[in-house]
Design an enzyme around this catalytic site. Structure first.
Site, short mmCIF file in Angstrom:
data_model
loop_
_atom_site.label_atom_id
_atom_site.label_comp_id
_atom_site.label_asym_id
_atom_site.label_seq_id
_atom_site.Cartn_x
_atom_site.Cartn_y
_atom_site.Cartn_z
N GLU A 63 -32.29 -84.43 122.05
CA GLU A 63 -33.35 -84.09 121.08
C GLU A 63 -34.24 -85.30 120.85
O GLU A 63 -33.77 -86.36 120.42
CB GLU A 63 -32.69 -83.64 119.76
N ARG A 112 -41.32 -87.96 115.48
CA ARG A 112 -41.58 -88.90 114.38
C ARG A 112 -42.40 -90.09 114.80
O ARG A 112 -42.65 -90.98 114.00
CB ARG A 112 -40.26 -89.41 113.81
N LYS A 150 -28.65 -75.76 112.27
CA LYS A 150 -28.37 -77.18 112.10
C LYS A 150 -27.92 -77.38 110.65
O LYS A 150 -28.62 -76.96 109.73
CB LYS A 150 -29.65 -77.97 112.37
C1 3PG Z 1 -32.07 -87.07 111.96
O1 3PG Z 1 -32.73 -86.06 111.96
O2 3PG Z 1 -32.47 -88.20 111.66
C2 3PG Z 1 -30.70 -86.86 112.42
O3 3PG Z 1 -30.05 -86.18 111.46
C3 3PG Z 1 -29.99 -88.10 112.83
O4 3PG Z 1 -29.22 -88.53 111.81
P1 3PG Z 1 -28.36 -89.84 112.05
O5 3PG Z 1 -29.34 -90.96 112.35
O6 3PG Z 1 -27.66 -90.04 110.74
O7 3PG Z 1 -27.44 -89.57 113.21
#
Ligand code: 3PG
Length: 216
Positions: A49, A53, A137
């Site tokens: 994924e 961002r 999710k």
């Molecule tokens: C996110 O969308 O940032 C994910 O949930 C990743 O979370 P993490 O950095 O805590 O694994």
């Protein structure tokens, strides 16, 4: 509301079941995203994924889709219909959202690409079930109540499957993977910033292999 039944859910499940951990990536440039994705695939993590961002995210999806053999690239942090459509055009094979919104649902309805929408409460799960979504999710997993919370949802909301994400690492991934309503977990720990910045692709392949070997 939109429906996601049949083939789209099957396609999503087939991708999520490729491995116990879906890497969640924040990428700064498309070229290093390709190298990063190759390192993850080499370690056994094929479904990846890329979060929308950063300005490079769409180009990164395009590049990984075109250049990384064996990768199934999805787009994450999709917050509206415009970003949904752009991510699909770039070659995403699945779409991930931290929650749910009418715009994202309507884009999902018009697209052949499956959506993994986020939910953190019983009401959100129920709303998405009514819209036809059987795979969600669970976000933000640790902060919302962790594996114990998700376990408590599993009996009243039986039949819904989850990919918990948020605050998960090698240490606590098994707590989730051992639950009957968990397909896989998501996490950024397999692609730490420092290793990416250093171009330590072998180090990332090692982290990916450890994650790929996780069992419930
Ligand atoms: C996110 O969308 O940032 C994910 O949930 C990743 O979370 P993490 O950095 O805590 O694994």
């Amino acid at each position: 509301m939109s429906a996601q039944t049949g083939n789209k859910t099957d396609n999503l499940l087939a991708i999520l079941k490729l491995q116990p951990v879906v890497p969640v990536l924040i990428v700064d440039d498309a070229a290093s995203a390709v190298l990063l994705a190759r390192a993850l695939v080499a370690g056994g993590l094929k479904a990846i994924e890329i979060t929308m961002r950063t300005p490079a995210a769409l180009d990164a999806v395009k590049a990984v889709a075109a250049e990384v053999e064996g990768a199934h690239v999805g787009a994450g942090t999709i917050l509206n219909a415009r970003d949904f459509d752009a991510a699909v055009k770039a070659g995403s094979t699945f779409i991930v959202s931290p929650g749910v919104s009418p715009g994202v649902l309507s884009a999902a309805k018009g697209s052949p690409v499956p959506l993994l929408p986020g939910a953190a409460t019983a009401s959100e799960v129920m709303t998405l079930r009514e819209a036809g979504f059987g795979v969600l999710k669970f976000f933000p997993a640790e902060q919302a109540g962790g594996a114990a919370y998700l376990k408590a949802l599993s009996s009243p909301l039986a039949g819904t499957l989850f990919c918990p994400t948020g605050g998960i690492s090698l240490k606590n991934a098994r707590d989730y993977l051992s639950l009957p309503n968990v397909v896989c977990v998501g996490g950024s720990w397999v692609a730490p910033k420092e290793l990416v910045a250093a171009g330590d692709w072998a180090g990332i392949t090692k982290l990916a292999s450890e994650a790929a070997a996780l069992k419930g």
